[in-house]
Design a protein around this motif. Structure first.
Motif, PDB file in Angstrom:
ATOM      1  N   GLN A 106       1.095  -1.609  -0.252  1.00 25.11           N
ATOM      2  CA  GLN A 106      -0.186  -0.107   0.263  1.00 25.11           C
ATOM      3  C   GLN A 106       1.193   1.114   0.153  1.00 25.11           C
ATOM      4  O   GLN A 106       1.845   1.374   0.794  1.00 25.11           O
ATOM      5  N   GLU A 107       0.776   2.170  -1.098  1.00 21.66           N
ATOM      6  CA  GLU A 107       1.406   3.296  -0.925  1.00 21.66           C
ATOM      7  C   GLU A 107       0.240   4.339  -0.102  1.00 21.66           C
ATOM      8  O   GLU A 107      -0.579   4.440   0.126  1.00 21.66           O
ATOM      9  N   ILE A 108       1.563   5.032   0.834  1.00 20.37           N
ATOM     10  CA  ILE A 108       0.840   5.864   1.280  1.00 20.37           C
ATOM     11  C   ILE A 108       2.021   7.437   1.771  1.00 20.37           C
ATOM     12  O   ILE A 108       3.612   7.693   0.852  1.00 20.37           O
ATOM     13  N   SER A 142      -5.772   8.873  -8.713  1.00 22.98           N
ATOM     14  CA  SER A 142      -5.763   8.054 -10.169  1.00 22.98           C
ATOM     15  C   SER A 142      -6.493   8.692 -11.311  1.00 22.98           C
ATOM     16  O   SER A 142      -6.475   8.957 -12.320  1.00 22.98           O
ATOM     17  N   ASN A 143      -8.216   8.810 -11.110  1.00 19.91           N
ATOM     18  CA  ASN A 143      -8.628   9.278 -12.016  1.00 19.91           C
ATOM     19  C   ASN A 143      -9.832  10.422 -12.010  1.00 19.91           C
ATOM     20  O   ASN A 143     -10.051  11.176 -12.232  1.00 19.91           O
ATOM     21  N   TYR A 183      -2.111   7.843  -0.388  1.00 22.35           N
ATOM     22  CA  TYR A 183      -1.591   9.017  -1.132  1.00 22.35           C
ATOM     23  C   TYR A 183      -2.247   8.879  -2.531  1.00 22.35           C
ATOM     24  O   TYR A 183      -2.675   7.918  -3.135  1.00 22.35           O
ATOM     25  N   LEU A 184      -2.017  10.095  -3.018  1.00 21.20           N
ATOM     26  CA  LEU A 184      -2.804  10.487  -4.089  1.00 21.20           C
ATOM     27  C   LEU A 184      -1.439  10.380  -5.706  1.00 21.20           C
ATOM     28  O   LEU A 184      -1.084  11.729  -5.369  1.00 21.20           O
ATOM     29  N   PRO A 185      -1.725   9.358  -6.787  1.00 15.45           N
ATOM     30  CA  PRO A 185      -0.675   9.753  -7.254  1.00 15.45           C
ATOM     31  C   PRO A 185      -0.363  11.151  -7.821  1.00 15.45           C
ATOM     32  O   PRO A 185       0.988  11.142  -9.219  1.00 15.45           O
TER      33      PRO A 185
END
Length: 611
Positions: free
Chosen positions: A365-367, A476-477, A416-418
């Motif tokens: 999981q990315e944080i 991501s969206n 995390y928001l890419p």
């Protein structure tokens, strides 16, 4: 045992009721005549008599009116009452004002083309010239008031009490504000500021400031009044008989004529005042009893439900929040491993007193980890505030707090928001091309929904106070999420606005009332939202050095009917001009100077939903 409020609490409730007295006890204390005499029975005098008819039910209690259509034969009028008085008393005050100042031509202003008269409960003004929105600071006149003995300490800070109400009055629609404080001896000090409703916020504040500066040396209590505004400081005892009572004044005109009030009328008022006092006492007793019953019921319900006051952000509240979050406490070694011990290549950005790092947990999981500077006391306050607020919030357009660590390090762990922040897209000409019209409109709608949740739909009313493109993150969206709640404020259910001594936020996005006076409300967030909307439509950031006049540039093109010129060309031709123009209009509505003229977020979400 049920705890009841102190007696002083009921006295504070009782004071405003006393102040709204029968107009029969009032006398004018300021009048001013100017201009040439008009001839009888000329056009102007005829219209002046018609003008009095508008001070009855036809008149808005706070407003202006124009009688006549032909230039040179018009009468411009203003009628205004103190807020919270009844319509009947307001009309009585205005009718008496018109009667005194217009029809007593032998001693009043009846033969003059311009006049203003002030009673304690209302202001009445007319002229043959359009005076609306033009402040008249002179003449200022000082009126001593009957006040009780006060201590030197009260005298020393009396003017400070008055200065507190000046910006509040300038912001109110009624252009009126008062503040009641109690000294250690049980004496109430009342500070009042009042402008005519035709003045702008800035003109009102300037007039009030000049009035406050016009108090004579050594005089702490009294009234300084003029045509456009007045300020007053008075003491208030528990006894109705010792209320301040300014003496009626003669008009400030070349003729030094007096306002005629006959002795028979004064005697008649004296008899009426005894009856009024009896009614007043009975009514006041009823108000106190009703208030006591309501407060008792409220306290019982509050104890039964064990609800906490929204503004109680103290140690107990922090302990409860942290206790509720035990399952989200992260281990420091886990965070260090996830961020590669906070290495530079994992830095996502800097914000205030903290650095944000990207991390990856063992299960993939990315944080995003916000790490507070070890030496920042202000940052610690902001981080505690953020924890207190964000733990209460659950909305798809708000960044989600996953956990925390608050021992050797002060760490907050977020989702995390890419796609990082909206600012990075607007600053990069290549990335900006990825923001087609559908994406931009989705971002605008998402931000509005997040703000509506903060202002209205969450359990607590929250004002963000620092809304800008850097604090809008994109997932991501490309769905927006509002972040950075370090400056945010919790408001109670009944609280609509608050003065903050230390102005917070990003200057380019601050509403005028916030930047100049420290007044924050949901409408200050609306102003920031308006700036965001125009940035998204134009593809330009207001913080960039070349875009210092971005807002005025958009306004000017909108006025000229050339709004299409400010729309970002990098979107290409495939966009809805109707929707884009509507969004520009919505953005400009949010930027109105008077915060009460701006729409609320519920209205804005509805407007956007119709596109």
């Amino acid at each position: 045992m049920l705890l009841l409020p102190s007696p002083s609490f009921f006295l504070i409730i009782f004071i405003p009721f006393i102040a709204i007295q029968s107009f029969a006890e009032e006398s004018p204390y300021f009048s001013y005549c100017s201009g040439d005499n008009f001839t009888s029975p000329g056009f102007f005098k005829t219209r002046l008599h018609l003008f009095q008819n508008y001070t009855g039910p036809k008149w808005s209690l706070n407003g202006t009116v124009v009688i006549g259509n032909s230039p040179g034969f018009q009468v411009f009028g203003l009628a205004q009452c103190r807020p919270h008085i009844s319509i009947d008393i307001c009309n009585e005050c205005l009718n008496q004002s018109a009667s005194v100042v217009i029809f007593h031509s032998s001693g009043g202003c009846g033969s003059r083309r311009s006049a203003v008269i002030r009673f304690d409960l209302c202001i009445f003004r007319y002229s043959d010239r359009r005076f609306f929105g033009i402040p008249e600071h002179k003449p200022f006149r000082f009126i001593p008031t009957k006040s009780l003995n006060v201590t030197d300490g009260i005298n020393a800070d009396a003017r400070d009490r008055l200065r507190d109400v000046l910006p509040r009055a300038a912001m109110e629609d009624s252009r009126y504000s008062e503040k009641i404080t109690e000294d250690s001896g049980g004496l109430f000090i009342i500070a009042v500021a009042w402008c005519t409703v035709d003045l702008s916020t800035d003109d009102c504040l300037q007039c009030l400031s000049r009035a406050e500066e016009s108090f004579p040396n050594g005089k702490h209590f009294g009234i300084v009044t003029s045509i456009s505004c007045e300020v007053r400081l008075s003491t208030y005892p528990t006894s109705r008989d010792n209320i301040w009572s300014p003496s009626p004044l003669s008009p400030l005109s070349a003729s030094n004529s007096t306002v005629p009030i006959s002795q028979s009328r004064l005697n008649r008022e004296g008899k009426m005042s005894k009856t009024a006092k009896m009614i007043l006492l009975v009514g006041a007793f009823g108000v106190v009893i009703s208030s006591l019953l309501l407060i008792t019921f409220f306290l019982q319900q509050k104890r039964r439900n064990k609800k906490q006051t929204p503004l109680s952000i103290g140690k107990k509240m922090e302990e409860e929040i942290l206790d509720a979050m035990k399952s989200t406490v992260f281990d420091l070694d886990t965070i260090r491993a996830a961020t590669n011990n906070f290495t530079e290549e994992n830095v996502l950005g800097h914000c205030g007193f903290a650095v944000t790092y990207k991390g990856v947990l063992q299960h993939g999981q990315e944080i995003a980890v916000k790490r507070l500077s070890r030496t920042s006391e202000q940052g610690l306050i902001e981080m505690e505030n953020e924890v207190n607020l964000v733990t209460k919030l659950q909305h798809k357009n708000l960044v989600r707090l996953l956990g925390y660590y608050l021992e050797e390090e002060k760490l907050l762990i977020y989702e995390y928001l890419p796609n990082a922040s909206l600012a990075k897209f607007l600053d990069d000409p290549v990335k900006r091309r990825l923001l087609d019209w559908r994406t931009r409109f989705k971002i605008i709608v998402g931000i509005s929904c997040g703000l509506l949740y903060l202002h209205k739909d969450s359990l607590h009313r929250i004002v963000h106070c620092n809304l800008n493109t850097t604090n809008i993150l994109l997932d991501s969206n490309m769905d927006p999420k509002i972040s950075e709640f370090g400056f945010a404020k919790l408001f109670s259910v009944v609280e609509t606005e608050r003065y903050i001594s230390q102005i917070v936020g990003t200057s380019e996005y601050l509403a005028p009332e916030s930047a100049h006076h420290g007044l924050f409300s949901t409408k200050s967030d609306v102003f920031s939202f308006g700036v965001l909307v125009l940035e998204i439509i134009t593809g330009q950031r207001i913080g960039n050095i070349n875009n210092a006049d971005l807002l005025s540039n958009v306004r000017e093109h909108w006025r000229q009917g050339m709004a299409w010129k400010v729309i970002d060309k990098s979107m290409g031709p495939e966009y809805s001009s109707k929707e884009a123009f509507k969004c520009i209009e919505i953005g400009l509505l949010c930027l109105q100077e008077n915060h009460r003229d701006r729409p609320d977020m519920a209205s804005l979400v509805t407007m956007l939903g119709t596109l």
